[in-house]
Design an enzyme around this catalytic site. Structure first.
Site, mmCIF file in Angstrom:
data_model
loop_
_atom_site.group_PDB
_atom_site.id
_atom_site.type_symbol
_atom_site.label_atom_id
_atom_site.label_comp_id
_atom_site.label_asym_id
_atom_site.label_seq_id
_atom_site.Cartn_x
_atom_site.Cartn_y
_atom_site.Cartn_z
ATOM 1 C CD GLU A 287 -2.496 -1.162 2.746
ATOM 2 O OE1 GLU A 287 -3.623 -1.661 2.767
ATOM 3 O OE2 GLU A 287 -1.960 -0.654 3.747
ATOM 4 N N PRO A 288 1.618 1.502 -1.033
ATOM 5 C CG PRO A 288 2.627 1.584 -3.134
ATOM 6 C CD PRO A 288 1.783 0.697 -2.252
ATOM 7 N NE ARG A 290 5.910 9.203 3.596
ATOM 8 C CZ ARG A 290 5.445 9.976 4.581
ATOM 9 N NH1 ARG A 290 5.753 11.244 4.606
ATOM 10 N NH2 ARG A 290 4.733 9.467 5.559
ATOM 11 N NE ARG A 327 4.719 14.788 5.876
ATOM 12 C CZ ARG A 327 5.996 14.567 6.066
ATOM 13 N NH1 ARG A 327 6.896 15.387 5.550
ATOM 14 N NH2 ARG A 327 6.420 13.530 6.762
ATOM 15 C CE1 TYR A 331 3.201 13.887 11.566
ATOM 16 C CE2 TYR A 331 3.495 14.778 9.367
ATOM 17 C CZ TYR A 331 2.728 14.079 10.291
ATOM 18 O OH TYR A 331 1.511 13.579 9.910
ATOM 19 C CB CYS A 359 -2.170 34.579 12.943
ATOM 20 S SG CYS A 359 -2.527 35.935 11.853
ATOM 21 C CD GLU A 360 -0.852 28.960 15.148
ATOM 22 O OE1 GLU A 360 -0.040 28.592 16.023
ATOM 23 O OE2 GLU A 360 -2.076 28.857 15.259
ATOM 24 C CE1 TYR A 389 -0.484 10.484 4.132
ATOM 25 C CE2 TYR A 389 1.778 10.218 3.376
ATOM 26 C CZ TYR A 389 0.555 9.672 3.725
ATOM 27 O OH TYR A 389 0.374 8.312 3.653
#
Ligand code: LLP
Length: 431
Positions: A287-288, A290, A327, A331, A359-360, A389
């Site tokens: 199940e690839p 990415r 991401r 991560y 705004c972060e 993703y």
């Protein structure tokens, strides 16, 4: 990666990235369609070379859209979905329902009903209570119309990746444990259900894995357990997780050698199982997600404010951010950021933080990236390896509109997802 410079201009399959950005606006995610079909064919040819029954199922969570699904169908791929929304997208694209597999650690009764009503007959069970639930909901199907099921197990394999994308260990919300009896109980319960046919085992060890060792260990553990309980399987689904190269420090999962080792080990273990009596080689599913989509794409942004804080840092702000690039905040993922046009005067580079417009303070695309000293408002930057993703994890935070997506190949460039409109941002608001 097939994006390269030609006369100082970043291009894809002969099309200038700056032309694509001018036509579709920014931020825009640009895919090399040929790269993706090439990866799909590569998985097929590698597995095919081992003379085993197999199928390659794309994990649609990586990036799904109607045109992507059509591409998958044309390349003989099967499809994983984990929600009614992913299933709906697949069905809207006309994907053959018999090749759809329904995953998820908490499928709702509504999702199961919808899937069954639309012809899905392949579920990956991930919870003891789900067995009765699906069997009950399937009771209205025609006589003889049965549901094939795999159980998602936990092969107790540790992997070397980010904790949030590591899933094959005992302490996980995913899978049924081999060691505490849950997986065996699941099979016994399935065998007592009128509508369910137990077909085999599924596991997904984690994502962004760079070698075959955990896959090999999982096969060893699973077959020891199958032997211990005298269980037969028709299908062994090893999940996805084959790593890609975000930066030069990353190692891609070596698809040819990796599957040589994995399938070689599987054949060996199968032959030696049952005290040497052996078994049939199962139908192998992978199940690839990415590895098919990530390196196929770049996200192109336009530079806005450039802020120099003397002696501290230079911040280069772009017209997107964590709404299309989560991401890095989530991560700590690293990416390469490159200018779309390299002018001769831009040879001098300055270390810069590339940040979004949300705004972060954590809205960071990349820290300490070497970018042209003379970068200015209106210049274009490309962030590489954003095909998986990214769009699928995009949000409307700060009421940002989701970006446009285009596919490029030798024959041309076509839009596959339009940029969200302002009206769409409030279309569900009660006024
Ligand atoms: N199969 C199952 C059951 C999965 O849960 C996943 C990913 C895949 C296949 C595909 O894995 P891939 O080949 O794409 O690594 N949002 C995270 C990734 C979460 C992956 C979840 N499951 C990220 O951005 O890294």
């Amino acid at each position: 990666m097939t994006f390269n410079y030609s006369a100082g201009e970043l291009s894809i399959r002969g099309h200038k990235i700056s032309d694509i950005a001018a036509e579709y606006g920014t931020p825009v995610i640009i895919y090399d369609e040929t790269y993706m079909t090439g990866m799909m064919r590569k998985y097929h040819s590698v597995l095919n070379s081992h003379n085993i029954p197999y199928s390659v199922s794309y994990a649609s969570k990586a990036f799904s859209s109607v045109q992507m699904i059509k591409l998958l169908e044309a390349e003989n791929m099967e499809l994983d979905v984990v929600s009614v929304g992913e299933l709906y997208t697949a069905l809207a694209a006309g994907f053959p329902v018999q090749d759809v597999h329904f995953h998820g650690n908490n499928k709702t009764p509504e999702e199961i009903e919808y899937a069954l009503a639309h012809g899905v007959r392949f579920f990956i069970l991930d919870g003891l209570d789900e067995i009765e639930l699906i069997n009950g909901l399937a009771s209205g199907l025609d006589d003889g119309d049965r549901v094939n099921v795999l159980i998602r197990i936990n092969p107790s394999v540790e992997v070397n990746t980010h904790d949030y994308i590591s899933t094959g260990q005992e302490d996980s919300k995913f899978g049924l444990s081999l060691s505490n009896g849950a997986a065996k109980l699941a099979i016994d319960n399935i065998n007592n259900c009128g509508k369910l046919d137990f077909k085999g085992i599924h596991y997904h060890l984690g994502s962004q894995l760079d070698d075959s060792t955990p896959f090999i260990n999982a096969i060893t553990n699973v077959y020891a357990w199958l032997d211990e309980h005298n269980i037969d399987i028709e299908i062994l689904n090893m999940g996805g997780g084959y790593g890609v190269r975000y930066t030069e420090d990353d190692v891609r999962f070596p698809i040819e050698e990796g599957f040589d080792a994995i399938i070689g080990h599987l054949k060996d273990v199968v032959a030696k199982s049952r005290n040497g009596a052996g078994r049939e080689i199962p139908h192998v599913m992978i199940e690839p997600g990415r590895s098919i989509a990530a390196e196929a794409a770049v996200t192109v942004y336009e530079v806005g404010t450039v802020k120099d804080i003397p002696g501290v840092a230079r911040y280069v702000s772009v017209d997107g951010g964590m709404s299309d690039h989560i991401r890095t905040p989530l991560y700590g993922a690293e990416y390469e950021v490159i200018p779309v046009v390299r002018s001769s005067s831009s040879s001098k580079e300055v270390s810069s933080h590339v940040v979004g417009k949300l705004c972060e303070s954590g809205d960071i695309i990349g820290k300490d990236k070497n970018l042209p000293a003379d970068i200015k408002r209106g210049d274009l930057l490309a962030v590489k390896t954003t095909g998986a993703y990214h769009y699928s994890m995009a949000s409307n935070y700060n009421q940002m509109r989701k970006p446009a997506v285009v596919f490029a190949c030798e024959n041309g460039v076509r839009q596959v997802i339009k940029r969200q409109t302002l009206e769409q941002l409030i279309e569900n608001d009660v006024r």
